[in-house]
Design an enzyme around this catalytic site. Structure first.
Site, short mmCIF file in Angstrom:
data_model
loop_
_atom_site.label_atom_id
_atom_site.label_comp_id
_atom_site.label_asym_id
_atom_site.label_seq_id
_atom_site.Cartn_x
_atom_site.Cartn_y
_atom_site.Cartn_z
N HIS A 70 -20.48 -89.57 10.38
CA HIS A 70 -21.56 -89.18 10.74
C HIS A 70 -22.55 -90.22 11.38
O HIS A 70 -22.27 -91.46 10.69
CB HIS A 70 -22.41 -88.39 9.35
CG HIS A 70 -21.97 -87.07 9.14
ND1 HIS A 70 -21.78 -86.02 9.83
CD2 HIS A 70 -21.76 -86.79 7.87
CE1 HIS A 70 -21.30 -84.91 9.28
NE2 HIS A 70 -21.46 -85.45 8.05
N CYS A 118 -28.34 -85.45 13.21
CA CYS A 118 -27.15 -85.78 12.84
C CYS A 118 -26.12 -85.67 13.79
O CYS A 118 -26.11 -84.46 14.44
CB CYS A 118 -26.45 -84.87 11.64
SG CYS A 118 -24.72 -85.12 11.12
MN MN Z 1 -21.03 -84.31 5.94
#
Ligand code: MN
Length: 150
Positions: A70, A118
Site C-alpha cells: 500500500h 490509499c
Molecule cells: Mn491492507
C-alpha cells in the site's frame, strides 16, 4: 472524441458522484470506516486503484496482511498505524508505505476522524486476517498487542 481525462470535484466531505460505501461488506473486524472509490476498474488503462478511506473517531481498519503493498497519504485528521512491531502517529500529509506481508491496522485514536488516500495495485491478492498464532509469531511488542483490535 471526448478525452477520458477528468476532474472529480470535491464536494463537502467527499467528491461529486462518488458514493461513500462500506469499507468491507464481510466481517466485524473493523469499526467506523467508509470507502470512497475515486479511480478504479471503470478506467481500463489504470494499473492501480485510488481510494479514500475515512475512519471515524475511535474506529479502526481491519488488522490484515497481504502480498500487495500500500501507499497511503493522510488527508485529514490524526491517528496512528500499526505495521508489525511498529506503531506510528499520523497527521495530514504524512505518507506511509506498507510493504508486502506486513500486518497493519489504522486507528483513529486521537479524538478525531482519520482520512487517507490509499493507492493499490489493480490486480491484488485478497487481504488475510491473521490468526492469534500468526500474530504471536510476528508481533513481539506488548504495547502493540494491547493496541491491535481483532
Ligand atoms: Mn491492507
Amino acid at each position: 472524441m471526448k478525452s477520458p481525462s477528468k476532474v472529480i470535484k470535491s464536494a463537502g466531505n467527499g467528491w461529486d458522484d462518488v458514493e461513500p460505501k462500506e469499507y468491507k461488506t464481510e466481517g466485524e473486524h473493523f469499526r467506523g470506516v467508509t470507502r470512497h472509490t475515486l479511480f478504479s476498474d471503470e478506467i481500463p488503462e489504470l494499473n492501480f486503484h485510488t481510494r479514500y478511506f475515512e475512519i471515524e473517531t475511535g474506529g479502526y481498519s481491519s488488522l490484515e496482511r497481504h502480498r500487495h503493498p500500500h501507499t497511503v497519504i493522510i488527508l485529514r485528521g490524526r491517528g496512528s498505524v500499526v505495521m508489525d512491531n511498529e506503531i506510528s502517529d499520523l497527521e495530514s500529509n504524512d505518507a506511509v508505505y506498507i510493504a508486502p506481508n506486513t500486518i497493519h491496522q489504522f486507528h483513529a485514536d486521537k479524538g478525531q476522524a482519520l482520512g487517507f488516500l490509499c493507492i493499490v495495485d489493480r490486480y491484488r491478492d485478497k487481504p488475510q486476517i491473521p490468526g492469534d498464532k500468526e500474530i504471536g509469531e510476528i508481533i513481539r511488542s506488548e504495547k502493540i498487542l494491547e493496541k491491535i483490535k481483532k
